[in-house]
Design an enzyme around this catalytic site. Structure first.
Site, PDB file in Angstrom:
ATOM      1  N   GLY A  45       0.817  -1.218   0.000  1.00  0.00           N
ATOM      2  CA  GLY A  45       0.000   0.000   0.000  1.00  0.00           C
ATOM      3  C   GLY A  45       0.843   1.257   0.000  1.00  0.00           C
ATOM      4  O   GLY A  45       0.548   2.230  -0.709  1.00  0.00           O
ATOM      5  N   CYS A  46       1.907   1.265   0.784  1.00  0.00           N
ATOM      6  CA  CYS A  46       2.773   2.447   0.887  1.00  0.00           C
ATOM      7  C   CYS A  46       3.534   2.675  -0.413  1.00  0.00           C
ATOM      8  O   CYS A  46       3.732   3.820  -0.832  1.00  0.00           O
ATOM      9  CB  CYS A  46       3.737   2.296   2.063  1.00  0.00           C
ATOM     10  SG  CYS A  46       2.869   2.174   3.643  1.00  0.00           S
ATOM     11  N   THR A  47       3.933   1.593  -1.062  1.00  0.00           N
ATOM     12  CA  THR A  47       4.624   1.707  -2.347  1.00  0.00           C
ATOM     13  C   THR A  47       3.659   2.234  -3.411  1.00  0.00           C
ATOM     14  O   THR A  47       4.018   3.123  -4.189  1.00  0.00           O
ATOM     15  CB  THR A  47       5.225   0.350  -2.764  1.00  0.00           C
ATOM     16  OG1 THR A  47       6.168  -0.055  -1.762  1.00  0.00           O
ATOM     17  CG2 THR A  47       5.910   0.433  -4.110  1.00  0.00           C
ATOM     18  N   ALA A  50       3.180   6.010  -2.758  1.00  0.00           N
ATOM     19  CA  ALA A  50       4.367   6.794  -3.119  1.00  0.00           C
ATOM     20  C   ALA A  50       4.541   6.862  -4.637  1.00  0.00           C
ATOM     21  O   ALA A  50       4.847   7.930  -5.184  1.00  0.00           O
ATOM     22  CB  ALA A  50       5.615   6.199  -2.463  1.00  0.00           C
TER      23      ALA A  50
END
Length: 154
Positions: A45-47, A50
């Site tokens: 999710g964070c990738t 970003a």
């Protein structure tokens, strides 16, 4: 700290980025800022979040925005994350969780049916005077840029 809301003056930040360089909101006065909090480098999710911000970075810059990400990851972790995904913006290494706590982005959350403490994914849109224009608490990681631009048009 009391819960920040739209119209509040953004809480001052004095932290370090991925290179150990000092970063303050005061130094960004006169620019608009997308300040986004995320749990961890190199997670799905964070990738996705970003990379979505990276893919629309030129649009943000055209509208006068700086993007700053914040997580509890180390400077070294941030450097690897930036290098791996060619991220053009700075990431704050908030290992002591001070910035997250100041912005209400650290607290209780449910994961896999258990209540734990961790990073709460949220985004603050801060204007040139340092006032909070919008707070996004339900982040769409894959379409976060579209979500931000949609919020700004309201």
């Amino acid at each position: 700290m009391s819960k920040l809301k739209k119209g509040d003056l953004a809480t001052p930040i004095d932290a370090v980025d991925q290179n150990g360089d000092r970063i303050t909101l005061e130094s960004l006065k006169g620019k608009k800022v997308v300040l986004y909090f995320y749990p961890r480098d190199n997670t799905p999710g964070c990738t996705a979040e970003a990379c979505d911000l990276r893919d629309h970075y030129a649009n943000f810059q055209q509208q006068g925005f700086e993007i700053i990400g914040v997580s509890a990851d180390s400077e070294k972790s941030h450097q690897k994350f930036i290098s791996k995904y060619d991220l053009p913006f700075r990431l704050i290494s908030d290992v002591d969780k001070k910035v997250m706590e100041d912005y209400g982005a650290w607290g209780e959350k449910k994961m896999y049916g258990k209540t734990t403490r961790g990073t709460l994914r949220k985004t603050f849109i801060i204007n040139e005077e340092g006032l909070i224009e919008k707070i996004i608490e339900k982040v769409d990681t894959k379409n976060h840029s579209r979500q931000i631009f949609s919020e700004l048009s309201h």
